[in-house]
Enzyme design. Structure first.
Site, PDB file in Angstrom:
ATOM      1  N   THR A  31      -8.513  -6.151  -1.036  1.00 31.86           N
ATOM      2  CA  THR A  31      -8.205  -7.146  -2.069  1.00 31.86           C
ATOM      3  C   THR A  31      -8.941  -8.427  -1.692  1.00 31.86           C
ATOM      4  O   THR A  31      -9.449  -8.555  -0.571  1.00 31.86           O
ATOM      5  CB  THR A  31      -6.684  -7.368  -2.203  1.00 31.86           C
ATOM      6  OG1 THR A  31      -6.083  -6.101  -2.415  1.00 31.86           O
ATOM      7  CG2 THR A  31      -6.302  -8.291  -3.329  1.00 31.86           C
ATOM      8  N   ASN A  62      -6.992  -2.174  -4.665  1.00 35.28           N
ATOM      9  CA  ASN A  62      -5.805  -1.757  -3.914  1.00 35.28           C
ATOM     10  C   ASN A  62      -6.127  -1.360  -2.479  1.00 35.28           C
ATOM     11  O   ASN A  62      -6.370  -2.228  -1.671  1.00 35.28           O
ATOM     12  CB  ASN A  62      -5.017  -0.666  -4.658  1.00 35.28           C
ATOM     13  CG  ASN A  62      -3.628  -0.523  -4.067  1.00 35.28           C
ATOM     14  OD1 ASN A  62      -3.108  -1.471  -3.489  1.00 35.28           O
ATOM     15  ND2 ASN A  62      -3.023   0.631  -4.185  1.00 35.28           N
ATOM     16  N   ASP A  92       0.504   1.434  -6.863  1.00 36.82           N
ATOM     17  CA  ASP A  92       1.345   0.239  -6.994  1.00 36.82           C
ATOM     18  C   ASP A  92       2.544   0.491  -7.910  1.00 36.82           C
ATOM     19  O   ASP A  92       3.443  -0.336  -7.999  1.00 36.82           O
ATOM     20  CB  ASP A  92       0.530  -0.952  -7.502  1.00 36.82           C
ATOM     21  CG  ASP A  92      -0.208  -1.661  -6.367  1.00 36.82           C
ATOM     22  OD1 ASP A  92       0.230  -1.529  -5.210  1.00 36.82           O
ATOM     23  OD2 ASP A  92      -1.222  -2.326  -6.622  1.00 36.82           O
ATOM     24  N   SER A  95       2.665  -5.974  -9.079  1.00 33.91           N
ATOM     25  CA  SER A  95       1.686  -6.430  -8.091  1.00 33.91           C
ATOM     26  C   SER A  95       2.259  -7.533  -7.212  1.00 33.91           C
ATOM     27  O   SER A  95       3.098  -8.317  -7.648  1.00 33.91           O
ATOM     28  CB  SER A  95       0.453  -6.974  -8.816  1.00 33.91           C
ATOM     29  OG  SER A  95      -0.452  -7.529  -7.890  1.00 33.91           O
ATOM     30  N   SER A  96       1.766  -7.584  -5.983  1.00 29.97           N
ATOM     31  CA  SER A  96       2.134  -8.693  -5.093  1.00 29.97           C
ATOM     32  C   SER A  96       1.196  -9.883  -5.272  1.00 29.97           C
ATOM     33  O   SER A  96       1.467 -10.978  -4.775  1.00 29.97           O
ATOM     34  CB  SER A  96       2.052  -8.248  -3.635  1.00 29.97           C
ATOM     35  OG  SER A  96       2.972  -7.221  -3.387  1.00 29.97           O
ATOM     36  N   GLY A 140      -3.444  -9.069   0.729  1.00 27.12           N
ATOM     37  CA  GLY A 140      -2.566  -8.706   1.850  1.00 27.12           C
ATOM     38  C   GLY A 140      -1.349  -7.913   1.431  1.00 27.12           C
ATOM     39  O   GLY A 140      -0.329  -7.928   2.116  1.00 27.12           O
ATOM     40  N   GLY A 141      -1.431  -7.250   0.271  1.00 27.96           N
ATOM     41  CA  GLY A 141      -0.328  -6.398  -0.167  1.00 27.96           C
ATOM     42  C   GLY A 141       0.969  -7.176  -0.230  1.00 27.96           C
ATOM     43  O   GLY A 141       1.021  -8.304  -0.733  1.00 27.96           O
TER      44      GLY A 141
HETATM   45  O1  DON Z   1      -1.466  -5.634  -6.428  1.00 33.50           O
HETATM   46  C1  DON Z   1      -0.995  -5.367  -5.334  1.00 33.50           C
HETATM   47  O2  DON Z   1       0.106  -5.711  -4.975  1.00 33.50           O
HETATM   48  C2  DON Z   1      -1.852  -4.592  -4.346  1.00 33.50           C
HETATM   49  N1  DON Z   1      -2.749  -3.739  -5.060  1.00 33.50           N
HETATM   50  C3  DON Z   1      -2.594  -5.566  -3.496  1.00 33.50           C
HETATM   51  C4  DON Z   1      -3.277  -4.865  -2.370  1.00 33.50           C
HETATM   52  C5  DON Z   1      -3.669  -5.757  -1.277  1.00 33.50           C
HETATM   53  O3  DON Z   1      -3.550  -6.941  -1.341  1.00 33.50           O
HETATM   54  C6  DON Z   1      -4.190  -5.094  -0.068  1.00 33.50           C
HETATM   55  N2  DON Z   1      -4.524  -6.066   0.949  1.00 33.50           N
HETATM   56  N3  DON Z   1      -4.525  -6.085   2.062  1.00 33.50           N
END
Ligand code: DON
Length: 590
Positions: free
Chosen positions: A403, A423, A445, A474-475, A496-497
């Protein structure tokens, strides 16, 4: 039930210790920025090891500033600014460029969100995230015995959702940009055609995902049938051709152009999972940003299915706890308040989060005074009585660096904050022959089934169940903060998920509450709690900083917070940019 010893400990801890902590009075004034001078020094003392790299990752300018996760993406922004572009041209050029430069993190086959604020024109939020294709239904991911097929949703051709990045960036650029598309695409096309030197993070990602890449992808990211190495030149000729078609056909290329045909051909081998009809139906959503007054500022953030709403709840909960005398003060007390705010906000996310077109999300309620006070009453009861739930065994979310985020701000206060993604690392591990496109794995997700965690250890409810045309929760939480006079103060976001909202919270906490410099606020070791698992994650530098005996009610786990913050703030007439020192990027501007 808790034992007498523990009760005695808690009493001493919560009622006697605060009386001994000198700094506790000052924090009540922190909400009014005019009271800045009341804070003599931050409650959290500095930790070793977080300021050495400042010269590379922080920049001060006066005209405009961009912070991204690759120097050439920031450079793409500078290039179009110098050609007379505005912040939207800068954002668009950097977005296309980062798709080339960080193919393991984002790309044209991904999706994202953007929040825009122009003091003289208005504010906007754009949702150009991926949507589930028509064939994406919950039953599609069930095994014959009815259990969830987590592998199918996580990797490969069925983990892919209909992409939105190209449509989103083109729409924003058309509505608010100044330069012709040719100028905006130029840097990205150059990087794809001429190539760039592979950096360590990209080389590591290629090596890691190599065994799961389809042959087309191995061709692009390999040399002599082995993963490309650090320092070697990565040329993406097919991706350059895809850009050329976008330049010629614009949105049409993404509705029924050659790219759509090539993707449909690829999907002939996979049940037509993404069909031509899916591309035709894709719509970018133009929305009003979610606005809330908190911590003496106005925050403009992305509405659901982003986690902006939960970030704001987190901030309000902390603000309410700060006002109450019953909460402990000092480092440990602060940490408890932060952790509890995060836990409640992530609980809301798990229970309520999803696409607002399919499920009702009570955004106003979640940030109303009544709700915040009631939630804090519950936390207060728990903290004071010591009636904590049984500690669960921690489950570490899987490691993932991908991301990306772009923050842009100019001296007039015009701002763009955008987070974009495919993702997981290299998304689905699939590339469509002849396109150079890395397919996302954003179907993961969605919540495949209640209680089954996704890649980031996050659980969801029916609100985030899979349905055709639906957008997964989504985060990503791109945000812009305005000061009490309505001037743009700060543009922030992160990849960062699940750690995205908490990385923004940690940074804003250190910058606005603890009054650290922007760089220190980004690089300060972080605290993270995401409700499930019920574990307090602390950066390793905080070991010893919190004697574990003082946090007996948390399962503490030390590990590096993965999110990388990209932020630009305005201090007087200075624009300060910081790219997280965990990443490869730099801020650029002048
Ligand atoms: O939208 C989301 O929550 C995830 N697809 C984001 C993924 C992400 O930030 C991965 N990073 N380290």
């Amino acid at each position: 039930m808790i034992g007498t010893k523990r009760r005695a400990f808690l009493f001493c801890f919560f009622f006697l210790l605060p009386l001994l902590v000198g700094s506790c009075e000052t924090i009540h004034t922190l909400f009014d920025p005019k009271e800045r001078s009341f804070v003599s020094e931050p409650i959290f003392p500095q930790v070793q090891g977080s300021v050495e790299k400042r010269d590379r990752y922080e920049l001060v300018g006066r005209e405009f500033m961009i912070a991204t996760d690759h120097p050439l993406a920031s450079q793409a922004g500078v290039e179009v600014w110098k050609k007379g572009g505005n912040v939207v041209d800068v954002f668009s050029a950097a977005s296309f460029a980062i798709s080339v430069l960080r193919p393991h993190s984002t790309g044209l086959f991904g999706g994202g969100f953007a929040v825009l604020y122009f003091p003289k024109k208005g504010k906007w939020a754009y949702d150009f995230r991926e949507r589930s294709p028509k064939k994406g239904t919950a039953s599609f991911y069930l095994k014959p015995d009815g259990s969830a097929n987590s592998e199918k949703i996580l990797k490969g051709p069925y983990s892919v959702a209909v992409p939105g990045n190209v449509q989103g960036i083109l729409k924003i650029q058309k509505q608010h940009g100044k330069l012709p598309l040719e100028e905006v695409l130029a840097p990205a096309m150059r990087y794809a055609k001429n190539g760039f030197s592979v950096y360590a993070d990209l080389a590591n990602a290629v090596t890691k995902v190599w065994p799961n890449m389809n042959p087309e992808m191995q061709k692009v990211f390999g040399i002599d049938n082995r993963p490309i190495r650090e320092g070697e030149l990565l040329v993406q000729e097919d991706l350059f051709q895809t850009f050329t078609r976008i330049l010629d056909q614009e949105e049409k290329e993404w509705i029924d152009g050659e790219t759509v045909k090539l993707v449909s051909q690829y999907y002939e081998g996979y049940d037509g999972f993404i069909s031509e009809a899916d591309w035709k139906e894709y719509q970018v959503k133009q929305l009003d940003p979610l606005v809330s007054s908190v911590w003496g500022h106005q925050i403009l953030t992305m509405p659901p299915p982003s986690s902006g709403v939960h970030l704001v709840t987190m901030m309000h909960l902390y603000a309410e706890m700060m006002k109450r005398k019953s909460f402990p003060k000092g480092i440990v007390g602060e940490s408890i308040q932060i952790t509890e705010a995060m836990r409640v906000a992530f609980r809301d996310r798990a229970v309520l989060g999803g696409d607002p077109k399919f499920t009702e999300i009570p955004v106003t309620k979640l940030n109303s005074q009544a709700y915040i006070q009631e939630e804090v009453n519950q936390i207060e009861k728990k903290v004071v009585s010591g009636s904590w739930q049984e500690i669960q065994k921690p489950v570490e979310p899987k490691d993932s660096y991908n991301t990306t985020h772009i923050s842009v701000l100019d001296k007039e206060g015009n701002a763009v904050s955008s987070t974009q993604s495919i993702n997981g690392i290299f998304g689905a591990g699939q590339m469509v022959p002849g396109t150079g496109l890395v397919l996302n794995n954003t179907m993961d997700d969605f919540s495949i089934a209640p209680g089954i965690p996704n890649l980031y250890g996050l659980v969801g409810s029916k609100a985030n169940a899979i349905a055709p045309g639906k957008t997964p929760l989504s985060s990503m939480s791109p945000s812009i903060l305005l000061d009490p006079n309505g001037n743009t103060k700060l543009v922030i976001g992160a990849p960062g998920g699940s750690q995205i909202p908490t990385s923004i919270f940690n940074t804003l906490y250190h910058y606005l509450i603890q009054k650290r410099s922007l760089y220190e606020s980004v690089s300060f070791p972080r605290i993270h709690h995401q409700y499930n698992p019920d574990t307090l994650f602390l950066d390793p530098e905080l070991k010893g900083y919190f004697p574990e005996s003082e946090l007996p009610f948390y399962q503490v786990q030390y590990g590096r917070h993965r999110a990388k913050v990209f932020v630009v703030s305005k201090e007087g007439d200075k624009l300060i940019g910081v790219s997280d020192p965990k990443g490869e990027g730099v801020p650029l501007g002048f």
